[in-house]
Scaffold this motif. Structure first.
Motif, mmCIF file in Angstrom:
data_model
loop_
_atom_site.group_PDB
_atom_site.id
_atom_site.type_symbol
_atom_site.label_atom_id
_atom_site.label_comp_id
_atom_site.label_asym_id
_atom_site.label_seq_id
_atom_site.Cartn_x
_atom_site.Cartn_y
_atom_site.Cartn_z
ATOM 1 N N ASN A 31 0.835 -1.209 0.000
ATOM 2 C CA ASN A 31 0.000 0.000 0.000
ATOM 3 C C ASN A 31 0.868 1.256 0.000
ATOM 4 O O ASN A 31 0.569 2.229 -0.705
ATOM 5 C CB ASN A 31 -0.922 0.021 1.221
ATOM 6 N N LEU A 75 -1.165 -7.455 -2.201
ATOM 7 C CA LEU A 75 -1.368 -6.813 -3.498
ATOM 8 C C LEU A 75 -2.131 -5.507 -3.327
ATOM 9 O O LEU A 75 -3.122 -5.459 -2.604
ATOM 10 C CB LEU A 75 -2.155 -7.789 -4.380
ATOM 11 N N ASP A 135 -14.094 -7.988 6.173
ATOM 12 C CA ASP A 135 -13.247 -9.162 6.406
ATOM 13 C C ASP A 135 -13.791 -10.334 5.606
ATOM 14 O O ASP A 135 -15.006 -10.511 5.504
ATOM 15 C CB ASP A 135 -13.276 -9.567 7.895
HETATM 16 C C1 BTN Z 1 -7.224 -5.713 7.650
HETATM 17 O O1 BTN Z 1 -8.023 -6.650 7.634
HETATM 18 O O2 BTN Z 1 -6.893 -5.174 8.699
HETATM 19 C C2 BTN Z 1 -6.643 -5.223 6.350
HETATM 20 C C3 BTN Z 1 -5.397 -5.965 5.940
HETATM 21 C C4 BTN Z 1 -4.809 -5.481 4.631
HETATM 22 C C5 BTN Z 1 -3.449 -6.081 4.348
HETATM 23 C C6 BTN Z 1 -2.947 -5.750 2.968
HETATM 24 S S1 BTN Z 1 -1.558 -6.724 2.498
HETATM 25 C C7 BTN Z 1 -1.335 -5.732 1.090
HETATM 26 C C8 BTN Z 1 -1.572 -4.295 1.507
HETATM 27 N N1 BTN Z 1 -0.370 -3.712 2.058
HETATM 28 C C9 BTN Z 1 -0.488 -3.452 3.362
HETATM 29 O O3 BTN Z 1 0.405 -2.978 4.075
HETATM 30 N N2 BTN Z 1 -1.706 -3.779 3.788
HETATM 31 C C10 BTN Z 1 -2.530 -4.311 2.720
#
Ligand code: BTN
Length: 326
Positions: free
Chosen positions: A95, A138, A181
């Motif tokens: 991200n 991703l 989720d």
């Molecule tokens: C959550 O359920 O808390 C959200 C999780 C999201 C994780 C993804 S992995 C790819 C992208 N890069 C990150 O640092 N976070 C999201």
């Protein structure tokens, strides 16, 4: 295309059959020693190539690395994944990388993918467990022509795309837990983190990050999340090719995203509601410094959760952490 890519193409064309080094060197206009060198490189990337002095080479299996050309092989989209796919063996967070790229003008449809994240981030500043080679980490760059207050729609839309992609690629009984989720048998398989950048009253870009546990054995999850997390491997009992899941996700994402522009948000919420078990359940929802306990009566067309408490009062909840009470 480079010689190594051409060699891979030639081997893939004959997957399951031997092809002689002589034929390959003629086809690629390189020496047999060069063919040998590129085969070594492909093996290092994880391709299973058998060799025999008499018969030549045989491609037995492709790499499980999420290399851009492996994702693009058979990808049925127009924009997403067709242009730039930025691939990292290791990065802090996809991200973060996608936001940097978007701020420098990366176009809609840009994909950032990593084998491992050292600083994978979840919602509410949580950590996203991101071990090497096991999961999908991703992020997508979007430039939707919507006002900032409609950005949460993108998250709900993504949850639908992830759930449908998993249903078609794995057949697992995936469900959505409000707000975004992705669960199987009550355990978390995937999460979505949406980040938005605005300019004046318009969205400049949105980055949608997906974290999905694919081939993580249960004992590899840290103790603190082991009881709550799951993976495709744990649920189905067999490893799953990650590139297939990525393609399915990009295809479902693009199709939903295009329909959002033409048909609006209502059909997405209809599908979202068909994929959730929250309505009718007794829950507690934590919202910053408040907690609501009661029964979920609906999730409305804006994705707002409606909870009726034990005094009969209804609360409209825009964001929070939901826990099932029974
Ligand atoms: C959550 O359920 O808390 C959200 C999780 C999201 C994780 C993804 S992995 C790819 C992208 N890069 C990150 O640092 N976070 C999201």
């Amino acid at each position: 295309m480079k010689t190594k890519d051409n060699l891979l193409f030639s081997l893939k064309e004959r997957k399951g059959n031997w092809v002689s080094g002589e034929l390959l060197s003629g086809e690629l206009s390189v020496t047999r020693a060069a063919v040998c060198k590129h085969v070594r490189n492909l093996r290092q990337e994880g391709y299973d190539i058998e060799s025999s002095t008499r018969k030549g080479y045989l491609l037995r299996g492709v790499t499980d690395r999420l290399l851009p050309h492996e994702i693009q092989d058979g990808l049925n989209t127009r924009t997403f994944g067709k242009g730039d796919i930025l691939y990292f063996e290791e990065t802090d967070s996809t991200n973060l990388k996608a936001k940097e790229l978007a701020a420098r003008g990366a176009p809609e449809g840009t994909v950032v993918i990593a084998e491992k994240q050292t600083c994978g981030r979840g919602r509410k500043q949580r950590v996203w467990f991101s071990p090497s080679g096991d999961g999908i980490y991703l992020s997508l760059v979007l430039r939707p022509p919507i006002p900032p207050n409609q950005a949460p729609r993108i998250t709900l839309m993504t949850a639908v795309a992830v759930a449908d992609a998993l249903l078609s690629a794995t057949g697992l009984p995936v469900r959505i837990k409000w707000p975004n989720d992705i669960l199987v048998h009550g355990k978390k398989l995937a999460g979505i983190l949406t980040e938005i950048s605005t300019e004046m009253d318009a969205v400049d870009f949105v980055v949608v990050g997906l974290g999905l546990n694919v081939n993580t054995p249960i004992e590899r999850f840290p103790q603190q999340i082991r009881g709550r997390a799951t993976s495709i491997l744990v649920e189905s009992g067999k490893p799953c090719p990650r590139a297939r899941i990525v393609r399915s996700y990009l295809e479902h994402f693009e199709s939903r995203y295009e329909k959002l522009a033409t048909e609006g948000f209502a059909p997405i919420m209809d599908r979202w509601r068909a994929l959730t078990d929250v309505v009718g359940r007794r829950v507690s929802v934590k919202v910053i410094n408040k907690e609501f306990v009661g029964q979920v009566t609906s999730v409305d067309n804006d994705g707002v959760l409606v909870v009726r408490d034990d005094e009969g009062e209804s609360h409209r909840i825009f964001s929070g952490d939901l826990y099932f009470q029974e």
